[in-house]
Write an enzyme that holds these catalytic residues in place. Structure first.
Site, short mmCIF file in Angstrom:
data_model
loop_
_atom_site.label_atom_id
_atom_site.label_comp_id
_atom_site.label_asym_id
_atom_site.label_seq_id
_atom_site.Cartn_x
_atom_site.Cartn_y
_atom_site.Cartn_z
N ARG A 1 0.70 -18.10 -7.01
CA ARG A 1 0.44 -16.80 -7.79
C ARG A 1 0.40 -17.05 -9.11
O ARG A 1 -0.06 -18.20 -9.79
CB ARG A 1 1.23 -15.79 -7.18
CG ARG A 1 0.35 -14.23 -7.20
CD ARG A 1 1.21 -13.01 -6.79
NE ARG A 1 2.47 -12.96 -7.53
CZ ARG A 1 3.38 -12.01 -7.38
NH1 ARG A 1 3.03 -11.00 -6.11
NH2 ARG A 1 4.32 -11.76 -7.98
N CYS B 1 -6.81 14.42 4.55
CA CYS B 1 -7.84 14.78 3.66
C CYS B 1 -7.21 14.40 2.50
O CYS B 1 -6.25 14.19 2.06
CB CYS B 1 -8.27 16.16 3.56
SG CYS B 1 -8.60 16.86 5.49
N MET B 2 -8.13 14.80 1.45
CA MET B 2 -7.59 14.63 -0.34
C MET B 2 -6.39 15.28 -0.49
O MET B 2 -5.43 14.72 -1.04
CB MET B 2 -8.70 14.72 -1.25
CG MET B 2 -8.37 14.36 -2.49
SD MET B 2 -9.65 14.65 -3.74
CE MET B 2 -11.04 13.40 -3.08
N ASP B 3 -6.34 16.75 -0.01
CA ASP B 3 -5.19 17.47 -0.70
C ASP B 3 -4.42 18.00 0.60
O ASP B 3 -3.48 18.72 0.34
CB ASP B 3 -5.92 18.74 -1.36
CG ASP B 3 -6.98 18.33 -2.21
OD1 ASP B 3 -6.49 17.40 -3.39
OD2 ASP B 3 -8.09 18.51 -2.12
N ARG C 1 16.50 -10.37 -9.53
CA ARG C 1 15.57 -9.15 -9.74
C ARG C 1 15.18 -8.32 -8.67
O ARG C 1 13.97 -8.35 -8.13
CB ARG C 1 14.41 -9.82 -10.13
CG ARG C 1 14.46 -11.09 -11.50
CD ARG C 1 13.04 -11.37 -12.04
NE ARG C 1 11.93 -11.90 -11.00
CZ ARG C 1 12.04 -13.12 -10.50
NH1 ARG C 1 12.84 -14.02 -10.84
NH2 ARG C 1 11.24 -13.39 -9.36
N LYS D 1 8.99 -1.63 -12.44
CA LYS D 1 7.59 -1.86 -12.58
C LYS D 1 6.75 -0.48 -11.72
O LYS D 1 7.28 -0.12 -10.91
CB LYS D 1 6.80 -3.15 -12.26
CG LYS D 1 7.07 -3.53 -10.94
CD LYS D 1 6.81 -4.92 -10.38
CE LYS D 1 7.07 -5.09 -8.84
NZ LYS D 1 6.72 -6.64 -8.67
N TYR E 1 -11.58 17.15 9.42
CA TYR E 1 -12.95 16.55 9.34
C TYR E 1 -13.33 15.70 10.45
O TYR E 1 -12.24 15.11 10.93
CB TYR E 1 -13.08 15.60 8.20
CG TYR E 1 -13.21 16.39 6.58
CD1 TYR E 1 -13.82 17.41 6.62
CD2 TYR E 1 -12.33 15.97 5.60
CE1 TYR E 1 -13.86 18.02 5.21
CE2 TYR E 1 -12.16 16.51 4.48
CZ TYR E 1 -13.18 17.76 4.35
OH TYR E 1 -13.20 18.34 3.22
N HIS F 1 9.31 -17.13 -8.48
CA HIS F 1 9.19 -15.97 -7.35
C HIS F 1 9.00 -16.59 -6.05
O HIS F 1 8.14 -17.45 -5.95
CB HIS F 1 8.18 -14.84 -7.89
CG HIS F 1 8.19 -13.62 -7.23
ND1 HIS F 1 9.18 -12.86 -7.18
CD2 HIS F 1 7.25 -12.82 -6.75
CE1 HIS F 1 8.88 -11.55 -6.88
NE2 HIS F 1 7.78 -11.54 -6.28
C1 LIG Z 1 8.04 -7.11 -7.96
C2 LIG Z 1 8.85 -8.29 -8.39
C3 LIG Z 1 10.11 -8.25 -8.33
C4 LIG Z 1 10.72 -7.53 -7.28
O1 LIG Z 1 10.47 -7.56 -5.89
P1 LIG Z 1 11.26 -6.90 -4.51
O2 LIG Z 1 10.68 -7.46 -3.42
O3 LIG Z 1 10.63 -5.38 -4.87
O4 LIG Z 1 12.53 -6.82 -4.85
C5 LIG Z 1 10.93 -9.30 -8.67
N1 LIG Z 1 10.14 -10.37 -9.46
C6 LIG Z 1 8.95 -10.32 -9.97
C7 LIG Z 1 8.25 -11.41 -10.72
C8 LIG Z 1 8.18 -9.23 -9.21
O5 LIG Z 1 6.71 -9.47 -9.53
#
Ligand SMILES: *Cc1c(COP(=O)(O)O)cnc(C)c1O
Length: 396
Positions: free
Chosen positions: A150, A331-333, A238, A52, A284, A182
């Protein structure tokens, strides 16, 4: 190498800048080997590489392919657009997407054979609707909240989701492929919730199976749990952060402890260097003032590129092989570094962070300097920085 005007003008005329001021190099061999290492931690469980957020800033497609070469058998993303991008690129591995807003049309996901992570009845209904229109079966994985508080079905909402899923499966519109949850505290392996979440997950698995759901995959472990809680692996892990070679457990700051290697290197080239007297304010608001005659180096990367502005006067950098700290505001850049009496010329290399074995800072160092986590440092590196890929060949 020379970075003269001729080079710059030619680049402009051809519409591409082959001498960018700042850029990212991603080591695909590191990605591949990190995944292979995570597979060892996973034992008999499969590895879903989480890609992701544009693969945590590393670039979705090259990382996804390297992760599959390294032995991942699944890919995980938050948004449906990310899942569809994998399919459009011809990637056929199983993909799970787990974050959607009400009103989402799941037809493209159903047509592309993407698994939909379902935390609520409304989402199950949307998947059923898409399955009916497309005349196929939607693959779903139920997401249960075992304590994170969550996304995920909690308490009585779980009962409603389980029953609705069993009914939809009996009607043939969905196939409930899996169940997942999770962790809240996997990065603190001693925290009591790490155990209570595992216990509640086991209960939810039994509950789902009693309701007639034949789960092919049950999973709960992010990177931290993959590395520290082998008992939580179930059928699949995961990991996200660890795929990129960063440590998810802050007490263990060195990823080499887990056999991991950071894949991202962020670099720039000095644009202007100058000699200034003592008492010269820098950047700045002059929050940094030179205390002696010294040399300043302008570094062409800033917060529009993802360098945290919180790195002002604290961010570490490697200039010509020597460690220094950002002088004054980011700064920005661009930002400025005070290099004292070191010889630095326009065009000289600057490394913001990398694996750390060449003396350069790491993403973890930047996270600690700016009060955040390495996830945020890499994931916010912007698309303005060109990504260059190295390594990643098929193992011999
Ligand atoms: C982002 C995410 C992960 C991976 O988490 P890490 O801490 O980067 O290993 C796994 N499962 C879900 C549902 C997530 O949102």
């Amino acid at each position: 190498m020379s970075f003269g005007w001729r080079t710059i003008r030619r680049a402009k005329l051809t519409g591409m800048n082959d001498q960018p001021p700042a850029w990212i190099t991603v080591d695909l061999t590191a990605i591949q080997q990190n995944v292979a290492r995570l597979k060892e931690y996973a034992g008999d469980a499969e590895v879903m590489a989480v890609v992701k957020g544009d693969a945590y800033g590393h670039g979705l497609l090259p990382v996804a392919r390297a992760a599959l070469r390294g032995g991942a058998t699944w890919l995980g993303v938050a948004q449906m657009s990310e899942a569809l991008a994998l399919r459009e690129a011809g990637i056929e591995a199983p993909v799970l997407t787990w974050l959607t807003a009400p009103g989402t049309d799941f037809q493209p996901a159903v047509r592309a054979g993407i698994d939909i992570g379902v935390p609520a009845v409304w989402e199950l209904e949307a998947a059923v609707a898409a399955a009916r229109i497309t005349g196929t079966t939607a693959r779903v994985q139920l997401k249960v909240d075992t304590g994170l508080g969550r996304n995920g079905a909690f308490g009585a909402d779980w009962d409603a989701l389980r029953d609705a899923a069993a009914k939809a499966q009996a009607e043939g519109s969905v196939e409930v492929v899996g169940l997942f949850t999770h962790f809240a505290y996997a990065d603190a392996p001693e925290h009591p919730t790490v155990l209570t979440q595992q216990e509640l997950f086991a209960e939810r698995v039994r509950d789902a199976e009693r309701a007639g759901l034949r789960l092919q995959t049950r999973h709960m472990s992010n990177s931290a749990a993959t590395l520290t809680q082998p008992s939580a692996a179930w059928d699949m892990v995961r990991p996200g952060l660890a795929v990129y070679g960063l440590t998810p457990v802050p007490q263990i700051g060195d990823p080499a402890h887990f056999g991991l290697r950071p894949a991202m290197r962020v670099q720039a080239r000095a644009t202007v260097t100058k000699r200034v007297p003592a008492g010269q304010g820098v950047s700045y608001a002059h929050t940094y003032v030179t205390d002696r005659e010294t040399s300043l180096v302008d570094v062409p990367i800033g917060y529009a590129d993802g360098v945290p502005r919180a790195g002002s006067s604290v961010g570490p950098v490697l200039v010509n092989g020597e460690r220094h700290t950002v002088a004054g505001r980011v700064c920005m850049d661009q930002f400025v570094v005070d290099v004292g009496d070191e010889e630095v010329a326009a065009g000289d290399p600057i490394v913001l962070f990398g694996p750390g074995d060449g003396g350069e800072p790491t993403a973890q160092d930047w996270a600690e300097a700016t009060g955040t986590i390495s996830y945020e440092i890499v994931a916010r590196m912007s698309s303005r920085l060109p990504r260059t890929y190295v390594g990643g060949e098929e193992p011999a």
